[in-house]
Design an enzyme around this catalytic site. Sequence first.
Site, short mmCIF file in Angstrom:
data_model
loop_
_atom_site.label_atom_id
_atom_site.label_comp_id
_atom_site.label_asym_id
_atom_site.label_seq_id
_atom_site.Cartn_x
_atom_site.Cartn_y
_atom_site.Cartn_z
N HIS A 49 58.72 24.50 70.20
CA HIS A 49 58.46 25.42 71.32
C HIS A 49 58.07 26.78 70.73
O HIS A 49 57.07 27.37 71.12
CB HIS A 49 59.71 25.52 72.18
CG HIS A 49 59.61 26.49 73.32
ND1 HIS A 49 58.80 26.28 74.41
CD2 HIS A 49 60.23 27.68 73.53
CE1 HIS A 49 58.93 27.31 75.25
NE2 HIS A 49 59.79 28.17 74.74
N HIS A 96 66.61 26.22 81.40
CA HIS A 96 65.84 26.28 82.65
C HIS A 96 66.24 25.16 83.61
O HIS A 96 66.60 24.06 83.18
CB HIS A 96 64.34 26.16 82.37
CG HIS A 96 63.73 27.38 81.76
ND1 HIS A 96 63.34 28.48 82.51
CD2 HIS A 96 63.46 27.69 80.48
CE1 HIS A 96 62.84 29.40 81.70
NE2 HIS A 96 62.90 28.95 80.46
N HIS A 111 61.49 34.39 72.87
CA HIS A 111 60.86 34.69 74.16
C HIS A 111 61.67 35.70 74.98
O HIS A 111 62.91 35.66 74.97
CB HIS A 111 60.62 33.40 74.96
CG HIS A 111 59.49 32.59 74.42
ND1 HIS A 111 59.34 31.25 74.65
CD2 HIS A 111 58.44 32.95 73.63
CE1 HIS A 111 58.25 30.81 74.05
NE2 HIS A 111 57.69 31.82 73.41
N ASP A 116 64.82 26.17 74.96
CA ASP A 116 63.67 25.56 75.64
C ASP A 116 63.12 24.36 74.88
O ASP A 116 61.91 24.16 74.81
CB ASP A 116 62.55 26.60 75.81
CG ASP A 116 62.89 27.66 76.84
OD1 ASP A 116 63.94 27.54 77.50
OD2 ASP A 116 62.11 28.62 76.97
N HIS A 160 65.68 31.58 70.66
CA HIS A 160 64.30 31.88 70.23
C HIS A 160 63.86 33.20 70.83
O HIS A 160 64.54 33.77 71.68
CB HIS A 160 63.35 30.72 70.56
CG HIS A 160 63.12 30.48 72.02
ND1 HIS A 160 64.10 30.01 72.86
CD2 HIS A 160 62.02 30.64 72.80
CE1 HIS A 160 63.61 29.88 74.08
NE2 HIS A 160 62.35 30.27 74.08
N ASP A 208 62.36 36.09 78.08
CA ASP A 208 63.34 35.65 79.08
C ASP A 208 64.63 35.12 78.43
O ASP A 208 65.55 34.69 79.13
CB ASP A 208 62.73 34.62 80.05
CG ASP A 208 62.27 33.34 79.37
OD1 ASP A 208 61.76 33.41 78.23
OD2 ASP A 208 62.42 32.26 79.97
N HIS A 209 64.71 35.18 77.11
CA HIS A 209 65.93 34.80 76.38
C HIS A 209 66.54 35.98 75.62
O HIS A 209 67.65 35.88 75.13
CB HIS A 209 65.63 33.66 75.39
CG HIS A 209 65.13 32.43 76.06
ND1 HIS A 209 65.87 31.27 76.15
CD2 HIS A 209 63.99 32.18 76.73
CE1 HIS A 209 65.19 30.35 76.82
NE2 HIS A 209 64.04 30.88 77.18
ZN LIG Z 1 60.80 29.90 75.58
#
Ligand SMILES: [Zn+2]
Length: 256
Positions: free
Chosen positions: A110, A168, A54, A130, A52, A56-57
């Site tokens: 998410h 995570h 985001h 996530d 996805h 941090d990905h």
């Molecule tokens: Zn995320």
Amino acid sequence: MHIYPIPAFKDNYIWVIHNEHDAVVVDPGIAFPVIEYLRLKKLQLNAILITHHHHDHTGGNAELLKSFNVPVYGPCNESIAAVTHPMSEGDEIILQKISLNLKVLDIPGHTQGHIAYYGSKPTNIVFCGDTLFSCGCGRIFEGSPRQMYESLQKLSHLPGDTLIYCTHEYTLSNIRFARVVDPQNLRLMELESTAQELRHQNIPTIPTTLSVEKTVNPFLRCDQHEIIYSAQRHAAKPLPNPLSVFTALREWKNNF
Ligand SMILES: [Zn+2]
């Protein structure tokens, strides 16, 4: 085939799937630890997989692409600059160099276009970003509770021995919540000791397996007496079906 977690940021894992020569990376939020690992193990990067949008990905994509000219697979319903191969439900990815075929599952909730990558040979594995965590689930940022609930149900229909590679290390804090919702669950107490022991030694608690999650994860147990009872008591109203139990649990966890 090895699947190695590179720790990143506060509690992310960037998964590297590799053999002796070739590698594929999942959700590289940052490039340098990935480049370091590839250099150390003398691996050639073959592809990037994104679950996805985001940061941090995806934050490491641009930097990785400067060093490696590789395809980037990602959700077709999200705008991610680096993606060269937009994917959606039922698409297949053949990663020849590491002898791995992956199937794409749409698991929105998410984020609106969140996808997972499922492989069944040599073992059952899923990279679910996530969405499903050990003993918990992701926050609902863009989708509806119904979408998230249905996505988790879809994942829960994979084979029980499927290894869950989420992104995570939230296990201990998820367990703290689960213990309040499901206080009599012995499996959950066992998991707590195991997870504490692993974290004391700085070992990841991931991957978990689907069959374990079905016994401990309250978000996969919204049809169970104990979970319904706790969710109704906290919401102070009757919750007539698993979706309403899930919705109440997710709201409870948001403020926990
Ligand atoms: Zn995320």
